[in-house]
Design a protein around this motif. Structure first.
Motif, mmCIF file in Angstrom:
data_model
loop_
_atom_site.group_PDB
_atom_site.id
_atom_site.type_symbol
_atom_site.label_atom_id
_atom_site.label_comp_id
_atom_site.label_asym_id
_atom_site.label_seq_id
_atom_site.Cartn_x
_atom_site.Cartn_y
_atom_site.Cartn_z
ATOM 1 N N UNK A 233 22.881 39.217 42.899
ATOM 2 C CA UNK A 233 24.219 39.149 43.344
ATOM 3 C C UNK A 233 25.096 39.887 42.632
ATOM 4 N N UNK A 234 26.545 39.926 42.924
ATOM 5 C CA UNK A 234 27.484 40.694 42.011
ATOM 6 C C UNK A 234 27.424 40.308 40.709
ATOM 7 N N UNK A 235 27.566 38.894 40.934
ATOM 8 C CA UNK A 235 27.894 38.370 39.486
ATOM 9 C C UNK A 235 26.657 38.601 38.707
ATOM 10 N N UNK A 236 25.452 38.510 39.081
ATOM 11 C CA UNK A 236 24.342 38.667 38.599
ATOM 12 C C UNK A 236 24.375 40.196 37.837
ATOM 13 N N UNK A 237 24.569 41.047 38.534
ATOM 14 C CA UNK A 237 24.737 42.518 38.306
ATOM 15 C C UNK A 237 25.712 42.764 36.985
ATOM 16 N N UNK A 238 27.163 42.140 37.370
ATOM 17 C CA UNK A 238 28.049 42.279 36.190
ATOM 18 C C UNK A 238 27.414 41.926 34.916
ATOM 19 N N UNK A 239 26.946 40.551 34.788
ATOM 20 C CA UNK A 239 26.269 40.331 33.410
ATOM 21 C C UNK A 239 25.145 41.260 32.921
ATOM 22 N N UNK A 240 24.272 41.670 33.923
ATOM 23 C CA UNK A 240 23.096 42.493 33.497
ATOM 24 C C UNK A 240 23.587 43.796 32.740
ATOM 25 N N UNK A 241 24.462 44.285 33.380
ATOM 26 C CA UNK A 241 25.204 45.577 32.805
ATOM 27 C C UNK A 241 25.947 45.545 31.836
ATOM 28 N N UNK A 242 25.976 44.242 31.173
ATOM 29 C CA UNK A 242 26.748 44.056 29.867
ATOM 30 C C UNK A 242 28.360 43.676 29.930
ATOM 31 N N UNK A 243 28.808 43.379 31.126
ATOM 32 C CA UNK A 243 30.322 42.762 31.370
ATOM 33 C C UNK A 243 30.346 41.236 30.885
ATOM 34 N N UNK A 244 31.180 40.664 30.257
ATOM 35 C CA UNK A 244 31.320 39.530 29.709
ATOM 36 C C UNK A 244 31.879 38.538 31.091
ATOM 37 N N UNK A 245 32.480 39.153 31.885
ATOM 38 C CA UNK A 245 32.667 38.119 33.333
ATOM 39 C C UNK A 245 32.694 39.295 34.366
ATOM 40 N N UNK A 249 34.140 43.008 34.970
ATOM 41 C CA UNK A 249 33.222 44.066 35.731
ATOM 42 C C UNK A 249 34.081 44.651 36.901
ATOM 43 N N UNK A 250 34.718 43.884 37.631
ATOM 44 C CA UNK A 250 35.590 44.241 39.236
ATOM 45 C C UNK A 250 36.614 45.157 38.526
ATOM 46 N N UNK A 251 37.410 44.725 37.542
ATOM 47 C CA UNK A 251 38.622 45.544 37.119
ATOM 48 C C UNK A 251 38.081 46.930 36.380
ATOM 49 N N UNK A 252 37.149 47.103 35.783
ATOM 50 C CA UNK A 252 36.660 48.257 35.230
ATOM 51 C C UNK A 252 36.150 49.051 36.374
ATOM 52 N N UNK A 253 35.223 48.513 37.261
ATOM 53 C CA UNK A 253 34.913 49.239 38.547
ATOM 54 C C UNK A 253 36.136 50.010 39.288
ATOM 55 N N UNK A 254 36.857 48.995 39.530
ATOM 56 C CA UNK A 254 37.966 49.479 40.446
ATOM 57 C C UNK A 254 38.876 50.653 39.438
ATOM 58 N N UNK A 255 39.047 50.352 38.108
ATOM 59 C CA UNK A 255 39.595 51.369 37.395
ATOM 60 C C UNK A 255 39.097 52.746 37.439
ATOM 61 N N UNK A 256 37.840 52.786 37.409
ATOM 62 C CA UNK A 256 36.939 54.075 37.594
ATOM 63 C C UNK A 256 36.772 54.704 38.837
ATOM 64 N N UNK A 257 36.621 53.767 40.021
ATOM 65 C CA UNK A 257 36.335 54.367 41.297
ATOM 66 C C UNK A 257 37.212 54.183 42.483
ATOM 67 N N UNK A 258 38.613 53.324 41.987
ATOM 68 C CA UNK A 258 39.468 53.254 42.926
ATOM 69 C C UNK A 258 39.223 52.276 43.988
ATOM 70 N N UNK A 259 38.167 51.525 43.699
ATOM 71 C CA UNK A 259 37.762 50.479 45.034
ATOM 72 C C UNK A 259 37.259 49.247 44.131
ATOM 73 N N UNK A 260 36.968 48.214 44.707
ATOM 74 C CA UNK A 260 36.334 46.986 44.230
ATOM 75 C C UNK A 260 34.659 47.118 44.644
ATOM 76 N N UNK A 261 33.988 46.482 43.853
ATOM 77 C CA UNK A 261 32.666 46.667 43.781
ATOM 78 C C UNK A 261 32.263 46.037 45.321
ATOM 79 N N UNK A 262 32.987 45.151 45.880
ATOM 80 C CA UNK A 262 32.419 44.644 47.322
ATOM 81 C C UNK A 262 33.024 45.469 48.223
ATOM 82 N N UNK A 263 34.123 46.365 48.248
ATOM 83 C CA UNK A 263 34.447 47.401 49.052
ATOM 84 C C UNK A 263 33.318 48.657 48.929
ATOM 85 N N UNK A 264 33.079 48.707 47.879
ATOM 86 C CA UNK A 264 32.064 49.981 47.551
ATOM 87 C C UNK A 264 30.747 49.621 48.513
#
Length: 264
Positions: A233-245, A249-264
């Motif tokens: 799941x997206x939640x499992x992936x967020x923790x596995x790659x080192x984010x604390x919530x 994860x969604x904030x940084x993802x959108x900051x770098x790529x311009x879209x949310x993980x779900x949209x990507x």
């Protein structure tokens, strides 16, 4: 590089002009050492993700994206996905008519229109010959050359990371990549390699690399690889790659790529 791969690459370098070669790959992982050939290479990541290493730049190609590798460029292919499926096209270069966009490595985000055309061309067999199939050849050749015009090109951060010239920094970056699931701090990494914070900061600054940017790039890249595996799941992936919530994860993802993980 195994014998089959060597033979195929050699055939590309000795093939006559007026041919488009098509190769389908579906295997557990991929690892192709540094090589080059005399045709443009267009790689469509049908499933899984791809890393392309050139002389001094490391590129990441997400699933359902296109990589343009220009003729003569030395490159290495690898993937961290267990299963990866690629469709690779090799087409001639015309030096007198090449635009700058065809001479540089590029990654493109492709839409449904492009996917359907790629599927159509890929269904034509292993070789499209201008002599035997002139209309199909002209269509495919023109389509490939129009890719920079009709596709959205990915910019940094997904496009590339410069390989540092200072050899002292390379094991540091490798350590960060291998420990992205941990709560890494700059001070901790400096201690791990016997640097003072000031000296390590100078190394990063001299290579124009920011610690947090590099760490987040590696975390988001790994997350995209895990998306392609489709078993977390997206939640499992967020923790596995080192984010604390997941929210962070969604904030940084959108900051770098311009879209949310779900949209990507």
């Amino acid at each position: 590089m195994n014998q089959e791969q060597q033979t195929y690459i050699s055939s590309l370098n000795t093939s006559v002009s007026g041919e488009i070669r098509i190769k389908h790959t579906g295997r557990e992982g991929i690892s192709l050492p540094t090589h080059q050939h005399g045709k443009h290479q267009i790689v469509y990541t049908l499933s899984g993700t791809l890393h392309v290493q050139t002389t001094n730049i490391s590129y990441f190609v997400p699933e359902h994206h296109l990589a343009w590798i220009p003729v003569g460029m030395e490159h290495e292919l690898s993937s961290n996905n267990r299963q990866i499926s690629l469709v690779i096209f090799y087409c001639d270069a015309t030096p007198d008519a090449e635009t700058d966009s065809l001479k540089t490595f590029s990654i493109y985000n492709i839409d449904a229109f492009m996917i359907e055309n790629l599927k159509f061309i890929a269904s034509s067999g292993e070789v499209i010959s201008r002599r035997e199939q002139p209309n199909l050849y002209d269509f495919a050749f023109s389509f490939f050359r129009l890719i920079p015009t009709i596709s959205h090109k990915y910019e940094i951060p997904l496009q590339s990371l410069i390989v540092p010239g200072d050899s002292r920094l390379r094991p540091v970056l490798r350590y960060i990549t291998e420990h992205i699931g941990s709560e890494l701090t700059f001070e901790q990494v400096a201690t791990e390699f016997g640097f003072s914070v000031r000296n390590l900061s100078r190394l990063f600054r001299n290579e124009n690399i920011r610690f947090n940017t590099y760490l987040n790039y590696q975390r988001i890249t790994r997350a995209i690889e895990l998306f392609a595996a489709r078993d977390k799941t997206l939640q499992e992936i967020a923790y596995e790659v080192g984010f604390n919530s997941p929210n962070n994860f969604t904030r940084v993802f959108k900051q770098l790529l311009g879209v949310s993980p779900n949209v990507f």
